[in-house]
Write a protein that holds these residues in place. Structure first.
Motif, PDB file in Angstrom:
ATOM      1  N   MET A 168       0.880  -1.262   0.147  1.00 21.98           N
ATOM      2  CA  MET A 168       0.017   0.144  -0.127  1.00 21.98           C
ATOM      3  C   MET A 168       0.793   1.209   0.199  1.00 21.98           C
ATOM      4  SD  MET A 168      -2.830   1.212   2.810  1.00 21.98           S
ATOM      5  CE  MET A 168      -3.819  -0.196   2.479  1.00 21.98           C
ATOM      6  N   THR A 169       0.443   2.313  -0.848  1.00 28.30           N
ATOM      7  CA  THR A 169       1.314   3.503  -0.981  1.00 28.30           C
ATOM      8  C   THR A 169       0.974   4.412   0.223  1.00 28.30           C
ATOM      9  OG1 THR A 169       1.070   3.350  -3.221  1.00 28.30           O
ATOM     10  CG2 THR A 169       1.695   5.521  -2.157  1.00 28.30           C
ATOM     11  N   GLU A 170       2.054   4.800   1.037  1.00 28.88           N
ATOM     12  CA  GLU A 170       1.780   5.756   2.238  1.00 28.88           C
ATOM     13  C   GLU A 170       1.520   6.945   1.589  1.00 28.88           C
ATOM     14  OE1 GLU A 170       4.552   7.328   6.042  1.00 28.88           O
ATOM     15  OE2 GLU A 170       5.236   6.075   4.235  1.00 28.88           O
ATOM     16  N   PHE A 171       0.525   7.763   2.522  1.00 33.89           N
ATOM     17  CA  PHE A 171       0.370   9.195   2.023  1.00 33.89           C
ATOM     18  C   PHE A 171       0.451  10.204   3.309  1.00 33.89           C
ATOM     19  CE2 PHE A 171      -2.238  12.900   2.470  1.00 33.89           C
ATOM     20  CZ  PHE A 171      -2.054  13.534   1.294  1.00 33.89           C
ATOM     21  N   VAL A 172       1.396  11.334   2.771  1.00 34.03           N
ATOM     22  CA  VAL A 172       1.583  12.254   3.640  1.00 34.03           C
ATOM     23  C   VAL A 172       1.202  13.526   3.096  1.00 34.03           C
ATOM     24  CG1 VAL A 172       3.389  11.317   5.319  1.00 34.03           C
ATOM     25  CG2 VAL A 172       4.059  12.311   3.192  1.00 34.03           C
ATOM     26  N   ASP A 173       1.064  14.839   3.733  1.00 28.26           N
ATOM     27  CA  ASP A 173       1.100  16.033   2.840  1.00 28.26           C
ATOM     28  C   ASP A 173       2.058  16.407   2.369  1.00 28.26           C
ATOM     29  OD1 ASP A 173      -1.775  16.624   3.759  1.00 28.26           O
ATOM     30  OD2 ASP A 173      -1.288  16.597   5.899  1.00 28.26           O
ATOM     31  N   VAL A 174       3.543  16.228   3.077  1.00 31.31           N
ATOM     32  CA  VAL A 174       4.513  16.754   2.361  1.00 31.31           C
ATOM     33  C   VAL A 174       5.508  16.024   2.623  1.00 31.31           C
ATOM     34  CG1 VAL A 174       6.257  18.982   2.528  1.00 31.31           C
ATOM     35  CG2 VAL A 174       3.571  19.358   3.302  1.00 31.31           C
ATOM     36  N   VAL A 175       6.421  15.758   1.608  1.00 30.07           N
ATOM     37  CA  VAL A 175       7.666  14.895   1.514  1.00 30.07           C
ATOM     38  C   VAL A 175       8.768  15.987   1.358  1.00 30.07           C
ATOM     39  CG1 VAL A 175       9.074  13.458   0.088  1.00 30.07           C
ATOM     40  CG2 VAL A 175       6.950  12.923   0.593  1.00 30.07           C
ATOM     41  N   ILE A 176       9.725  15.911   2.224  1.00 30.78           N
ATOM     42  CA  ILE A 176      11.015  17.004   2.220  1.00 30.78           C
ATOM     43  C   ILE A 176      11.902  15.845   1.967  1.00 30.78           C
ATOM     44  CG2 ILE A 176      12.466  18.157   3.625  1.00 30.78           C
ATOM     45  CD1 ILE A 176      10.138  18.953   5.339  1.00 30.78           C
ATOM     46  N   ASP A 209      -1.597  14.852 -12.804  1.00 29.76           N
ATOM     47  CA  ASP A 209      -2.726  15.894 -12.754  1.00 29.76           C
ATOM     48  C   ASP A 209      -3.981  15.405 -12.531  1.00 29.76           C
ATOM     49  OD1 ASP A 209      -1.096  18.249 -13.850  1.00 29.76           O
ATOM     50  OD2 ASP A 209      -0.897  17.358 -15.900  1.00 29.76           O
ATOM     51  N   ALA A 210      -4.244  14.321 -12.770  1.00 30.15           N
ATOM     52  CA  ALA A 210      -5.471  13.608 -12.208  1.00 30.15           C
ATOM     53  C   ALA A 210      -5.719  13.727 -11.013  1.00 30.15           C
ATOM     54  CB  ALA A 210      -5.806  12.439 -12.841  1.00 30.15           C
ATOM     55  N   GLU A 211      -4.678  13.253 -10.163  1.00 30.31           N
ATOM     56  CA  GLU A 211      -4.889  13.344  -8.480  1.00 30.31           C
ATOM     57  C   GLU A 211      -4.294  14.265  -7.712  1.00 30.31           C
ATOM     58  OE1 GLU A 211      -2.894   9.382  -7.919  1.00 30.31           O
ATOM     59  OE2 GLU A 211      -4.383   8.144  -8.592  1.00 30.31           O
ATOM     60  N   SER A 212      -3.655  15.171  -8.615  1.00 32.11           N
ATOM     61  CA  SER A 212      -3.028  16.221  -7.585  1.00 32.11           C
ATOM     62  C   SER A 212      -2.170  15.896  -6.722  1.00 32.11           C
ATOM     63  CB  SER A 212      -3.910  17.280  -7.477  1.00 32.11           C
ATOM     64  OG  SER A 212      -4.906  18.000  -8.148  1.00 32.11           O
ATOM     65  N   ARG A 213      -1.260  14.820  -7.218  1.00 28.36           N
ATOM     66  CA  ARG A 213      -0.315  14.161  -6.065  1.00 28.36           C
ATOM     67  C   ARG A 213       1.041  13.839  -6.634  1.00 28.36           C
ATOM     68  NH1 ARG A 213      -3.878  15.099  -3.084  1.00 28.36           N
ATOM     69  NH2 ARG A 213      -5.157  13.868  -1.771  1.00 28.36           N
ATOM     70  N   TRP A 214       1.935  14.068  -5.904  1.00 25.33           N
ATOM     71  CA  TRP A 214       3.373  13.543  -6.181  1.00 25.33           C
ATOM     72  C   TRP A 214       3.462  12.030  -5.775  1.00 25.33           C
ATOM     73  CZ3 TRP A 214       6.941  15.607  -9.223  1.00 25.33           C
ATOM     74  CH2 TRP A 214       6.884  17.005  -9.581  1.00 25.33           C
ATOM     75  N   THR A 215       4.103  11.305  -6.726  1.00 26.62           N
ATOM     76  CA  THR A 215       4.225   9.790  -6.248  1.00 26.62           C
ATOM     77  C   THR A 215       5.995   9.826  -6.123  1.00 26.62           C
ATOM     78  OG1 THR A 215       2.297   8.864  -7.061  1.00 26.62           O
ATOM     79  CG2 THR A 215       4.149   7.409  -6.720  1.00 26.62           C
ATOM     80  N   VAL A 216       6.317   9.454  -4.851  1.00 28.14           N
ATOM     81  CA  VAL A 216       7.676   9.591  -4.812  1.00 28.14           C
ATOM     82  C   VAL A 216       8.340   8.312  -4.440  1.00 28.14           C
ATOM     83  CG1 VAL A 216       9.865  10.482  -3.312  1.00 28.14           C
ATOM     84  CG2 VAL A 216       7.769  11.820  -3.599  1.00 28.14           C
ATOM     85  N   THR A 217       9.180   7.782  -5.141  1.00 25.77           N
ATOM     86  CA  THR A 217       9.877   6.376  -5.380  1.00 25.77           C
ATOM     87  C   THR A 217      11.071   6.402  -4.518  1.00 25.77           C
ATOM     88  OG1 THR A 217       8.946   5.899  -7.466  1.00 25.77           O
ATOM     89  CG2 THR A 217      10.593   4.401  -6.803  1.00 25.77           C
TER      90      THR A 217
END
Length: 491
Positions: free
Chosen positions: A1-9, A111-119
């Motif tokens: 499962m992909t973890e979600f946070v508001d901000v990745v630094i 653009d569809a999800e307004s999200r960054w996915t960070v690998t």
């Protein structure tokens, strides 16, 4: 499962710590993680372990605005800076958000999800983290490999060849003859430190000179204010005295380069042996602040030369030999150890690839807004500090502004923010108005700047206070967008 946070630094150095502190202070409801590739925080200050590693800026401005530097010493060594950073993250609870051993390899904006996915690669596995915002705080150079040109005959040299970015902890240099290739901040730091810790004779071999200024590591003004004023008032005064002094010196150097050059050369002449060829060894071809002016605390480099422990040779290298370096002039420099203080390789985002909707983005096609956000990269900020003042001054401004952007988006119900490329209305300029080798080698890779505000980088903290700290967020150059609400259909 992909973890979600508001901000990745990305990065737990000075920039990442600044970003985290401001997020906690200004956006307390936002969740965040700091992804640090190394096993420790500190970035530059953890990586570099060569003798004498120290700040090349005063600590009243290299230190954070929110965390006073209370020592009288304006120039601090690496261990003192690391202790300061560790104390900062512990006091504020930032340490609980740092994850070590996290190598960010890719970031994709949807653009569809307004999200960054960070690998992220960690412990041999690959994981993904989803975030609304991405803050790239990993600096601007390659942590894996410093710049080291090909030297003919390098394989013939029988002693160690060391790059300061990867200084061996067990290097035995006691009594050894050492040639340090280069004349930048690293070489200027290394020569006195090695001389004072048991090395034999040292030679700074340079192709061309660098401007070097001598300043006290303990400022009498600071001692007086710390003694006579309350701690907070003393810190504010010391900090602003440093800011204004840096700004004034830079402006004088750029407007009156011949005058500033003369002052630096006179300073060198007074500190070097009588008859020393200052013009040859300390008078660069370029103007002051075309490249960074190096700092010699208490004139330590000049003292080392005057004491006969080191000399400077201005020449070009023909080849390495088994016992040293053969120069184009015919001179041979005998050496037991060669240190290649030849600079850095510039790299943004820690080398991670960036894409949008799966399509790779080319950094050189983008333009930097206020030196901190890029066109075609929504919901993202990056930090590159000043080249003529302390890195942290710009890092704190970037953190403050991006937090204001986040709060503005929450208040307006926006999902994405993106700088809009001004097109032909603004002429393109190099992102960094600075000419050291590591910048020139990367010009075709870096994003662009523009010919006017807010696309122009002015390298001026006082002007940036107006542009960034006091500048409005709802700027015409930024496009804020909302996702349309889903269309409901009747059964």
């Amino acid at each position: 499962m992909t973890e979600f946070v508001d901000v990745v630094i990305v990065g737990a150095g000075i920039s990442g710590i600044s970003a985290a502190w401001h997020l906690q202070d200004r956006c307390p409801g936002k969740s965040y993680v700091i992804l640090e590739r190394r096993a420790n925080l500190g970035g530059t200050w953890d990586l570099f372990q060569y003798p004498g590693i120290r700040s090349d800026s005063d600590m009243f401005t290299l230190g954070f605005r929110f965390k006073p530097w209370t020592s009288n010493k304006a120039i601090a060594d690496g261990p003192a800076i690391m202790a300061y950073l560790k104390e900062t993250v512990a006091e504020s609870g930032i340490d609980k958000h740092i994850r070590y051993g996290q190598n960010v390899t890719h970031a994709d904006w949807s653009d569809a999800e307004s999200r960054w996915t960070v690998t992220v690669e960690r412990e041999g596995e690959q994981v993904e983290i989803s975030a609304r915002y991405l803050m790239a705080c990993s600096g601007y150079y390659n942590y894996d490999q410093g710049y080291s040109p090909e030297f003919p005959g390098a394989q013939d040299f029988t002693g160690p060849i060391v790059h300061p970015q990867h200084w061996p902890a067990d290097l035995d240099y006691a009594g050894k003859r050492i040639v340090v290739i280069g004349s930048g901040a690293t070489a200027v730091t290394l020569i006195p430190a090695l001389a004072n810790s048991g090395a034999g004779h040292l030679t700074m071999l340079q192709r061309s000179p660098t401007f070097i200024a001598a300043l006290p590591d303990v400022d009498p003004f600071t001692v007086a204010t710390n003694k006579r004023l309350p701690a907070k008032a003393a810190y504010v005064l010391n900090r602003w005295k440093s800011i204004l002094a840096q700004s004034a010196q830079y402006q004088i150097a750029r407007r009156f380069p011949d005058f500033f050059r003369k002052q630096l050369l006179t300073m060198a002449k007074h500190r070097l042996p009588e008859g020393y060829d200052v013009e040859k060894h300390f008078n660069p071809r370029y103007n002051p602040w075309d490249e960074r002016v190096c700092l010699a605390p208490n004139g330590d480099l000049f003292k080392t030369i005057r004491a006969g422990k080191a000399d400077v040779v201005t020449d070009t290298i023909e080849r390495f030999t088994a016992t040293g370096i053969q120069l184009a002039s015919g001179q041979h420099l005998d050496a037991d150890i060669i240190v290649t203080a030849t600079g850095l390789n510039l790299q943004l985002f820690g080398g991670a690839s960036i894409s949008r909707n799966g399509e790779p983005l080319v950094l050189n096609d983008s333009m930097a807004y206020k030196g901190m956000m890029l066109t075609n990269m929504p919901n993202m900020a990056f930090t590159i500090g000043y080249t003529n003042a302390s890195w942290t001054l710009k890092a704190d401004l970037v953190s403050e502004f991006f937090c204001r952007v986040i709060n503005h988006m929450d208040a307006g119900g926006f999902d994405a923010v993106e700088p809009q490329h001004p097109g032909t209305t603004v002429d393109e300029r190099p992102m960094m108005d600075f000419t050291p080798g590591y910048v020139l080698r990367a010009l075709d890779y870096l994003p662009k700047a523009g010919s006017r505000t807010p696309w122009r980088l002015k390298q001026n903290y006082l002007l940036d206070l107006q542009l960034i700290r006091r500048g409005k967020v709802d700027d015409a150059a930024l496009r804020f967008t909302r996702h349309p609400a889903p269309v409901r259909t009747s059964a």
